[in-house]
Design an enzyme around this catalytic site. Structure first.
Site, mmCIF file in Angstrom:
data_model
loop_
_atom_site.group_PDB
_atom_site.id
_atom_site.type_symbol
_atom_site.label_atom_id
_atom_site.label_comp_id
_atom_site.label_asym_id
_atom_site.label_seq_id
_atom_site.Cartn_x
_atom_site.Cartn_y
_atom_site.Cartn_z
ATOM 1 N N ASP A 49 0.687 -1.134 -0.046
ATOM 2 C CA ASP A 49 0.065 0.029 -0.044
ATOM 3 C C ASP A 49 0.986 1.346 -0.041
ATOM 4 O O ASP A 49 1.650 1.500 0.946
ATOM 5 C CB ASP A 49 -0.922 -0.017 1.267
ATOM 6 C CG ASP A 49 -1.870 1.088 1.135
ATOM 7 O OD1 ASP A 49 -2.763 1.266 0.527
ATOM 8 O OD2 ASP A 49 -1.700 2.237 1.761
ATOM 9 N N TYR A 54 3.306 9.673 0.279
ATOM 10 C CA TYR A 54 4.340 9.278 1.171
ATOM 11 C C TYR A 54 5.784 9.661 0.859
ATOM 12 O O TYR A 54 6.894 9.380 1.591
ATOM 13 C CB TYR A 54 4.305 7.599 1.300
ATOM 14 C CG TYR A 54 2.833 7.109 1.590
ATOM 15 C CD1 TYR A 54 1.836 8.030 2.504
ATOM 16 C CD2 TYR A 54 2.500 5.952 1.546
ATOM 17 C CE1 TYR A 54 0.836 7.709 2.724
ATOM 18 C CE2 TYR A 54 1.204 5.444 2.078
ATOM 19 C CZ TYR A 54 0.200 6.471 2.686
ATOM 20 O OH TYR A 54 -0.897 5.861 3.069
ATOM 21 N N LYS A 83 -1.915 6.257 -4.350
ATOM 22 C CA LYS A 83 -3.165 7.042 -4.236
ATOM 23 C C LYS A 83 -2.929 8.457 -4.847
ATOM 24 O O LYS A 83 -1.864 8.702 -4.826
ATOM 25 C CB LYS A 83 -3.452 7.066 -2.744
ATOM 26 C CG LYS A 83 -3.544 5.991 -2.120
ATOM 27 C CD LYS A 83 -3.684 6.192 -0.597
ATOM 28 C CE LYS A 83 -3.673 4.941 0.291
ATOM 29 N NZ LYS A 83 -2.192 4.393 0.518
ATOM 30 N N HIS A 114 -7.209 9.660 -2.419
ATOM 31 C CA HIS A 114 -6.500 9.458 -0.918
ATOM 32 C C HIS A 114 -7.316 10.048 -0.119
ATOM 33 O O HIS A 114 -7.626 9.901 1.252
ATOM 34 C CB HIS A 114 -5.227 10.396 -1.015
ATOM 35 C CG HIS A 114 -4.165 9.733 0.095
ATOM 36 N ND1 HIS A 114 -2.933 9.887 0.034
ATOM 37 C CD2 HIS A 114 -4.393 9.521 1.495
ATOM 38 C CE1 HIS A 114 -2.620 9.278 1.207
ATOM 39 N NE2 HIS A 114 -3.546 9.202 1.853
#
Length: 316
Positions: A49, A54, A83, A114
């Site tokens: 994931d 990130y 995302k 997201h």
């Protein structure tokens, strides 16, 4: 129960299957990513994931490329999620292609919106939160979630994405998405754990064929305590007592609880020993009575609160 070393998979409305346990890479330090991902793949993880936000898709991509090249795993054996960030709602196709390039893959198994909010565009792939002069998130009110969703659907038609979904959507937003979608959302990824069970939202999604993925499935543990000052359900006396009863750690018990709710769990860890621990959750079953005991400790307690960074509580 699944065979040892293999996570069971949940069927998605898109016709694809999603492994029930995945590895979340949020806040994973870049230098550690290669070894952690390779260790996870050796243990049996087949679901990763990721997210543009990130800021480590490129490092994940390098680790995957090496894993493919050395024969550690094949691309078709993996389920890769990433995302769309808030600032790219008006640039969905470009953002997806940017993630694909960084991850070094030709397609995504799952692409999620997201958060249900469009913010000022800051350039494809740049994900710092766009704040106004008042320190409040600069929300773009010209882009509707319906417009964003139809662009997500186009990704499926283009063959870039196999399944599409939503994240952090409540019942009302999920219902609206079902109404305007030509391709129904296959997944809603939400925070849910014993202190934030959200039974109504989970049941609504499952009733309408939307698989629920639990992000923050351990209640954030140390990471969210550091960032948000939150309390972890892993320290709850009921959880600790039940874990002892089953000969498991509190984390294993909580992940098993998530699986028995028919949700997908994606625990994050930066410790190799925890990778194995978090995957060893298929060899026991929590009794119905003990599931009820866990149900009784719900606090409606959110631990992941982006208002800290955005100057506004989007859940208000």
């Amino acid at each position: 129960m699944a065979a040892k070393g293999v996570a069971p998979a949940l069927a998605l409305s898109s016709g694809h299957k999603m492994p029930a346990v995945g590895l979340g890479v949020w806040r994973m330090e870049k230098p550690a990513i290669r070894d952690l991902i390779h260790s996870a793949l050796r243990i049996g993880y087949r679901h990763l994931d990721c997210a543009a936000d990130y800021q480590n898709e490129a490092e994940v991509g390098d680790a995957l490329a090496e894993a493919f090249q050395t024969g550690l795993v094949k691309r078709e054996d993996l389920f890769i999620t990433t995302k769309l960030w808030n600032s790219d709602h008006g640039h969905v196709i470009e953002a997806c292609k940017d993630s694909l390039k960084k991850l070094r893959v030709d397609y995504l198994d799952l692409y999620l919106v997201h958060f249900p909010v469009a913010t000022r565009h800051t350039g494809v792939g740049t994900t710092s939160s766009a704040l106004g002069d008042d320190g409040v998130l600069d929300i773009d009110t010209t882009i509707s979630l319906e417009t964003t969703w139809h662009a997500m659907e186009e990704l499926v038609s283009m063959g870039l994405v196999r399944s599409i979904g939503i994240s952090n959507y409540d019942i009302f937003l999920t219902r609206d998405c079902l109404a305007y979608a030509k391709i129904k959302p296959a997944v809603n990824q939400i925070e849910t754990h014993p202190y934030f069970q959200r039974d109504s939202l989970v049941k609504f999604c499952q009733k309408h064929g939307i698989c629920v993925t639990a992000h923050t499935p351990l209640g954030g543990s140390t990471a969210n305590t550091e960032w948000f000052g939150s309390v972890s359900c892993l320290d709850d006396p009921i959880i600790k007592d039940l874990a002892k009863k089953y000969g498991k750690t509190p984390a294993q018990l909580v992940l098993r609880w998530g699986l028995q709710r028919n949700t997908v769990v994606i625990p994050k860890t930066s410790k190799e020993e925890r990778l194995r621990e978090n995957f060893e959750v298929f060899d026991f079953e929590i009794s119905a009575d003990d599931m009820e005991k866990i149900k009784a400790i719900d606090r409606n307690y959110r631990t992941n609160q982006p208002a800290k960074f955005w100057g506004i509580d989007l859940y208000a």
